[in-house]
Design a protein around this motif. Structure first.
Motif: not given
Ligand SMILES: Cc1cc2nc3c(=O)[nH]c(=O)nc-3n(C[C@H](O)[C@H](O)[C@H](O)COP(=O)(O)O)c2cc1C
Length: 343
Positions: A51-52, A110-114, A292-293
């Motif tokens: 998201e960041a 991680v592959k499925q959800e991002t 957020s960085v």
């Protein structure tokens, strides 16, 4: 249309700088990669990084030593109650499969959800049977493998040559057991880093992560005990990385370089790309400043590209690498000659 006209067009119509890059043959939307750590060990934290705006993630490492220790502990316990060799074999395989299972599951999630490219990481000390983990991680969907090899040479009569061979052997073994690209995360303590990079490339490495930052010992004088030193890096640690990125990107251009250690802000990212890095890895700054960085680093990178009219990272990658400098001595100079002679 000339590039400058393109840029004028983009500015006028508000088209943003293109931050896309490739690393290990993967397409990344920007050159920021979350380095392997606890922050890349769960789907929740990885989602926050996505998201960041992060460009890719290297998952928390599977530790060869940890798996071996778990196997050892269980065998020790089991030997008290029985001594069937088949049971030992079963325990060994069970622990390995269970441990690897946790990692392959994370890769798959991680592959499925991002939408992030996923680099799985293996921490290893020798080219043993574990090299087959690489095949398991590939099957789970990993896009590439990063090998975090740390061989601590402590033998008086072992040659440096044989130490470097361990690294090359690990790469060659993993290349045999999987088809996805492989990078190696090395420490900075090699006699000849450029030569080591060449050797790793020859063994099949598509990328090199320079450098890992190892857990270092310190001494507590109050308790007269050994303790671990600071876990997080400081920005000044990036300078040594800059030197070697500048040198290796010029001398071994076929290998993709990921700069790592001490990269805490946008300026450091820009400098690493100018020296020739394809991507940078962030870790301490993510712990210290939160996900957020990533967003603020991306803004700094864009502001830099705007200021210099660079339309893409290719426009300035390596512009200040060793081979592109009129006086590359700055990379080579290691003593403060000027400084001392003037005093
Ligand atoms: C808490 C913590 C955990 C880490 N775990 C791993 C790991 O599992 N595998 C690995 O290759 N590196 C690991 N690292 C090293 C980082 O990936 C990175 O190489 C190092 O911290 C230097 O980068 P930095 O200056 O951005 O922190 C870890 C670092 C920290 C601080």
């Amino acid at each position: 249309m000339e590039r400058d006209d393109d840029w004028f067009f983009d500015k006028k119509y508000g088209v943003m700088a293109n931050l896309e890059t490739t690393y290990l043959g993967l397409k990344l939307k920007n050159p920021l990669v979350a380095g392997s750590s606890g922050l890349t060990g769960s789907i929740g934290k990885i989602r926050e990084l996505e998201e960041a705006g992060i460009g890719a993630v290297v998952l928390k490492s599977v530790f060869e030593e940890q798996i071996n220790a778990e196997v050892g502990d269980l065998l020790h316990q089991s030997n008290r109650s029985h001594d069937y060799p088949e049971a030992d074999y079963y325990i060994q395989n069970y622990v390995r499969d269970h441990s690897i299972g946790r990692h392959t599951e994370l890769v798959a999630r991680v592959k499925q959800e991002t939408r992030l490219p996923v680099i799985a990481s293996i921490n290893c000390v020798a080219a043993d049977e574990w090299t087959s983990f690489a095949g398991d991680l590939e099957k789970a969907g990993a896009d590439a493998i990063e090998l975090n090899v740390f061989y601590l040479a402590t033998q008086r009569f072992q040659s440096s040559e044989s130490v470097e061979k361990v690294y090359a052997d690990v790469v060659a073994a993993v290349r045999k057991s999987s088809r996805i690209p492989v990078s190696v995360k090395i420490g900075s303590h090699f006699t000849n880093i450029v030569g080591t990079a060449e050797r790793l490339k020859a063994a099949g490495a598509g990328g090199i992560v320079m450098f890992n930052r190892f857990y270092e010992p310190d001494i507590n004088l109050e308790k007269l005990e050994l303790k671990a030193s600071d876990v997080f890096s400081t920005p000044s640690e990036a300078r040594d990385v800059l030197r070697w990125v500048g040198l290796v990107s010029s001398q071994v251009p076929q290998v993709d370089l990921a700069a790592s250690t001490g990269i805490h802000d946008g300026e450091a990212v820009v400098k690493m790309i100018l020296a020739g890095a394809r991507v940078v890895q962030l870790c301490s700054t993510l712990y210290l400043n939160g996900p957020s960085v990533v967003t603020s680093i991306l803004q700094e990178l864009e502001a830099f590209m705007d200021k210099w009219n660079f339309g893409s990272t290719d426009d300035f990658r390596g512009r200040l690498s060793y081979k592109n400098l009129p006086d590359p001595m700055v990379y080579e100079r290691s003593q403060f000659m000027k400084y001392y002679s003037g005093r």
